[in-house]
Design a protein around this motif. Structure first.
Motif, PDB file in Angstrom:
ATOM      1  N   ASP A 244      20.472 -13.157 -18.131  1.00 23.54           N
ATOM      2  CA  ASP A 244      19.451 -13.907 -18.998  1.00 23.54           C
ATOM      3  C   ASP A 244      18.642 -12.434 -19.711  1.00 23.54           C
ATOM      4  O   ASP A 244      18.637 -12.456 -20.680  1.00 23.54           O
ATOM      5  CB  ASP A 244      18.789 -14.776 -18.294  1.00 23.54           C
ATOM      6  CG  ASP A 244      19.115 -16.251 -17.625  1.00 23.54           C
ATOM      7  OD1 ASP A 244      20.097 -16.497 -18.227  1.00 23.54           O
ATOM      8  OD2 ASP A 244      18.306 -16.544 -17.113  1.00 23.54           O
ATOM      9  N   ILE A 245      18.534 -11.535 -19.123  1.00 31.16           N
ATOM     10  CA  ILE A 245      17.532 -10.465 -19.480  1.00 31.16           C
ATOM     11  C   ILE A 245      18.542  -9.647 -20.449  1.00 31.16           C
ATOM     12  O   ILE A 245      18.060  -9.367 -21.530  1.00 31.16           O
ATOM     13  CB  ILE A 245      17.122  -9.525 -18.252  1.00 31.16           C
ATOM     14  CG1 ILE A 245      16.106 -10.284 -17.476  1.00 31.16           C
ATOM     15  CG2 ILE A 245      16.632  -8.205 -18.857  1.00 31.16           C
ATOM     16  CD1 ILE A 245      15.601  -9.598 -16.157  1.00 31.16           C
ATOM     17  N   GLN A 246      19.739  -9.458 -19.851  1.00 35.38           N
ATOM     18  CA  GLN A 246      20.669  -8.731 -20.914  1.00 35.38           C
ATOM     19  C   GLN A 246      21.095  -9.363 -22.267  1.00 35.38           C
ATOM     20  O   GLN A 246      21.163  -8.898 -23.176  1.00 35.38           O
ATOM     21  CB  GLN A 246      22.105  -8.466 -20.206  1.00 35.38           C
ATOM     22  CG  GLN A 246      21.850  -7.204 -19.033  1.00 35.38           C
ATOM     23  CD  GLN A 246      22.754  -6.905 -18.297  1.00 35.38           C
ATOM     24  OE1 GLN A 246      23.989  -7.761 -18.342  1.00 35.38           O
ATOM     25  NE2 GLN A 246      22.973  -5.633 -17.769  1.00 35.38           N
ATOM     26  N   ALA A 247      21.083 -10.539 -22.241  1.00 38.03           N
ATOM     27  CA  ALA A 247      21.275 -11.454 -23.297  1.00 38.03           C
ATOM     28  C   ALA A 247      20.297 -11.532 -24.169  1.00 38.03           C
ATOM     29  O   ALA A 247      20.417 -11.277 -25.426  1.00 38.03           O
ATOM     30  CB  ALA A 247      21.916 -12.989 -22.838  1.00 38.03           C
ATOM     31  N   ASP A 248      19.042 -11.610 -23.743  1.00 35.96           N
ATOM     32  CA  ASP A 248      17.825 -11.590 -24.444  1.00 35.96           C
ATOM     33  C   ASP A 248      17.500 -10.336 -25.158  1.00 35.96           C
ATOM     34  O   ASP A 248      17.242 -10.041 -26.417  1.00 35.96           O
ATOM     35  CB  ASP A 248      16.664 -12.058 -23.614  1.00 35.96           C
ATOM     36  CG  ASP A 248      16.575 -13.444 -23.243  1.00 35.96           C
ATOM     37  OD1 ASP A 248      17.217 -14.223 -23.874  1.00 35.96           O
ATOM     38  OD2 ASP A 248      15.779 -13.925 -22.211  1.00 35.96           O
TER      39      ASP A 248
ATOM     40  N   VAL B 218      18.835   1.825 -23.097  1.00 35.00           N
ATOM     41  CA  VAL B 218      20.066   1.431 -23.499  1.00 35.00           C
ATOM     42  C   VAL B 218      20.408   0.201 -22.607  1.00 35.00           C
ATOM     43  O   VAL B 218      20.143   0.229 -21.237  1.00 35.00           O
ATOM     44  CB  VAL B 218      21.169   2.826 -23.084  1.00 35.00           C
ATOM     45  CG1 VAL B 218      22.705   2.213 -23.323  1.00 35.00           C
ATOM     46  CG2 VAL B 218      20.954   3.937 -23.798  1.00 35.00           C
ATOM     47  N   LEU B 219      21.273  -0.659 -23.080  1.00 34.41           N
ATOM     48  CA  LEU B 219      21.674  -1.854 -22.405  1.00 34.41           C
ATOM     49  C   LEU B 219      22.681  -1.495 -21.471  1.00 34.41           C
ATOM     50  O   LEU B 219      23.806  -0.829 -21.928  1.00 34.41           O
ATOM     51  CB  LEU B 219      22.294  -2.831 -23.140  1.00 34.41           C
ATOM     52  CG  LEU B 219      21.061  -3.640 -24.351  1.00 34.41           C
ATOM     53  CD1 LEU B 219      21.764  -4.711 -25.147  1.00 34.41           C
ATOM     54  CD2 LEU B 219      19.723  -4.089 -23.353  1.00 34.41           C
ATOM     55  N   GLN B 220      22.747  -1.581 -20.197  1.00 37.72           N
ATOM     56  CA  GLN B 220      23.917  -1.294 -19.269  1.00 37.72           C
ATOM     57  C   GLN B 220      24.851  -2.315 -19.589  1.00 37.72           C
ATOM     58  O   GLN B 220      26.003  -1.716 -19.448  1.00 37.72           O
ATOM     59  CB  GLN B 220      23.294  -1.595 -17.832  1.00 37.72           C
ATOM     60  CG  GLN B 220      22.326  -0.686 -17.390  1.00 37.72           C
ATOM     61  CD  GLN B 220      22.207  -0.920 -15.886  1.00 37.72           C
ATOM     62  OE1 GLN B 220      22.763  -1.655 -15.045  1.00 37.72           O
ATOM     63  NE2 GLN B 220      20.941  -0.159 -15.415  1.00 37.72           N
ATOM     64  N   SER B 221      24.784  -3.463 -20.210  1.00 40.47           N
ATOM     65  CA  SER B 221      26.133  -4.192 -20.397  1.00 40.47           C
ATOM     66  C   SER B 221      26.958  -3.799 -21.750  1.00 40.47           C
ATOM     67  O   SER B 221      27.842  -4.363 -21.937  1.00 40.47           O
ATOM     68  CB  SER B 221      25.792  -5.673 -20.630  1.00 40.47           C
ATOM     69  OG  SER B 221      24.719  -5.755 -21.798  1.00 40.47           O
ATOM     70  N   GLU B 222      26.316  -2.771 -22.501  1.00 37.36           N
ATOM     71  CA  GLU B 222      26.851  -2.280 -23.442  1.00 37.36           C
ATOM     72  C   GLU B 222      27.241  -0.756 -23.571  1.00 37.36           C
ATOM     73  O   GLU B 222      27.740  -0.341 -24.557  1.00 37.36           O
ATOM     74  CB  GLU B 222      25.850  -2.591 -24.721  1.00 37.36           C
ATOM     75  CG  GLU B 222      25.580  -4.112 -24.902  1.00 37.36           C
ATOM     76  CD  GLU B 222      24.892  -4.383 -26.252  1.00 37.36           C
ATOM     77  OE1 GLU B 222      24.774  -3.171 -27.150  1.00 37.36           O
ATOM     78  OE2 GLU B 222      24.874  -5.382 -26.478  1.00 37.36           O
TER      79      GLU B 222
ATOM     80  N   SER C 223      16.863   6.619 -15.189  1.00 35.40           N
ATOM     81  CA  SER C 223      16.368   5.225 -14.271  1.00 35.40           C
ATOM     82  C   SER C 223      16.854   4.077 -14.831  1.00 35.40           C
ATOM     83  O   SER C 223      17.144   3.834 -15.927  1.00 35.40           O
ATOM     84  CB  SER C 223      14.714   5.396 -14.017  1.00 35.40           C
ATOM     85  OG  SER C 223      14.295   5.163 -15.438  1.00 35.40           O
ATOM     86  N   GLU C 224      16.703   2.830 -13.815  1.00 40.44           N
ATOM     87  CA  GLU C 224      17.120   1.589 -14.192  1.00 40.44           C
ATOM     88  C   GLU C 224      15.909   0.768 -13.946  1.00 40.44           C
ATOM     89  O   GLU C 224      15.334   1.120 -13.087  1.00 40.44           O
ATOM     90  CB  GLU C 224      18.441   1.160 -13.823  1.00 40.44           C
ATOM     91  CG  GLU C 224      18.713   1.086 -12.250  1.00 40.44           C
ATOM     92  CD  GLU C 224      19.797   0.712 -11.840  1.00 40.44           C
ATOM     93  OE1 GLU C 224      20.360  -0.250 -12.578  1.00 40.44           O
ATOM     94  OE2 GLU C 224      20.067   1.041 -10.480  1.00 40.44           O
ATOM     95  N   ASP C 225      16.060  -0.347 -14.884  1.00 42.28           N
ATOM     96  CA  ASP C 225      15.056  -1.302 -14.591  1.00 42.28           C
ATOM     97  C   ASP C 225      15.212  -2.041 -13.164  1.00 42.28           C
ATOM     98  O   ASP C 225      16.541  -2.111 -12.773  1.00 42.28           O
ATOM     99  CB  ASP C 225      14.760  -2.167 -15.563  1.00 42.28           C
ATOM    100  CG  ASP C 225      15.889  -3.327 -15.939  1.00 42.28           C
ATOM    101  OD1 ASP C 225      15.864  -4.369 -15.493  1.00 42.28           O
ATOM    102  OD2 ASP C 225      16.780  -2.720 -16.461  1.00 42.28           O
ATOM    103  N   PRO C 226      14.360  -2.837 -12.545  1.00 40.90           N
ATOM    104  CA  PRO C 226      14.637  -3.384 -11.223  1.00 40.90           C
ATOM    105  C   PRO C 226      15.691  -4.680 -11.393  1.00 40.90           C
ATOM    106  O   PRO C 226      16.570  -4.830 -10.541  1.00 40.90           O
ATOM    107  CB  PRO C 226      13.177  -4.201 -10.887  1.00 40.90           C
ATOM    108  CG  PRO C 226      12.328  -3.384 -11.516  1.00 40.90           C
ATOM    109  CD  PRO C 226      12.802  -2.800 -12.854  1.00 40.90           C
ATOM    110  N   ALA C 227      15.854  -5.079 -12.634  1.00 42.07           N
ATOM    111  CA  ALA C 227      17.054  -6.307 -12.833  1.00 42.07           C
ATOM    112  C   ALA C 227      18.459  -5.452 -12.964  1.00 42.07           C
ATOM    113  O   ALA C 227      19.539  -6.055 -13.323  1.00 42.07           O
ATOM    114  CB  ALA C 227      16.803  -7.121 -13.880  1.00 42.07           C
TER     115      ALA C 227
ATOM    116  N   ALA D 262      19.392  -4.233 -15.982  1.00 39.04           N
ATOM    117  CA  ALA D 262      19.835  -4.404 -17.154  1.00 39.04           C
ATOM    118  C   ALA D 262      19.803  -3.348 -18.289  1.00 39.04           C
ATOM    119  O   ALA D 262      20.605  -3.316 -19.184  1.00 39.04           O
ATOM    120  CB  ALA D 262      18.997  -5.665 -17.712  1.00 39.04           C
ATOM    121  N   THR D 263      18.874  -2.399 -17.813  1.00 35.24           N
ATOM    122  CA  THR D 263      18.742  -1.086 -19.000  1.00 35.24           C
ATOM    123  C   THR D 263      18.702   0.019 -18.156  1.00 35.24           C
ATOM    124  O   THR D 263      18.414   0.007 -17.060  1.00 35.24           O
ATOM    125  CB  THR D 263      17.515  -1.506 -19.624  1.00 35.24           C
ATOM    126  OG1 THR D 263      16.454  -1.385 -19.014  1.00 35.24           O
ATOM    127  CG2 THR D 263      17.567  -2.703 -20.553  1.00 35.24           C
TER     128      THR D 263
END
Length: 128
Positions: free
Chosen positions: A6-10, A79-83, A114-118, A120-121
């Protein structure tokens, strides 16, 4: 769909719409030393990992700048991890990439990753 999805899509939607003017291509490169290869009688040649995606380059807040660990000219990259994907022979593949300290990213050197807790980034501290 989980929270991370959800976070990555948003965020991807925000990158496409609200932040479209600020989003820039991101290209990273890392050289990995080769280990000992007894067949070669020494070290194996170094390999190069390249990755690309898109992100938002920004600055640090005045209260974050301490003059040593974070300097005024440092750049913050989101940066988005999914991209973010590794490239093979100049073609972006489907293997997710994870930036590391010391990588060269869009003309800067990565000092902190570093990355966020979810997960996603990625938030990356960059310096010229």
């Amino acid at each position: 769909m989980g929270l991370r999805d959800d976070i990555q899509a948003d965020l991807a939607e925000a990158f496409d719409d609200d932040l479209a003017d600020a989003v820039r291509p991101v290209a990273g490169i890392r050289t990995v030393k080769g280990g000992y290869d007894p067949g070669l009688g020494g070290a194996a040649p170094a390999s190069t990992i390249q990755y690309s995606g898109r992100g938002v380059f920004g600055t640090y807040l005045a209260k974050e700048i301490d003059g040593s660990r974070i300097q005024t000219e440092d750049v913050k990259l989101l940066v988005l991890q999914s991209e973010l994907f590794e490239q093979q022979a100049g073609v972006v593949g489907k293997t997710p990439a994870a930036p590391k300290i010391g990588d060269q990213i869009s003309g800067y050197r990565a000092l902190n990753v570093s990355e966020d807790p979810a997960s996603a980034t990625w938030t990356i501290q960059l310096r010229k």
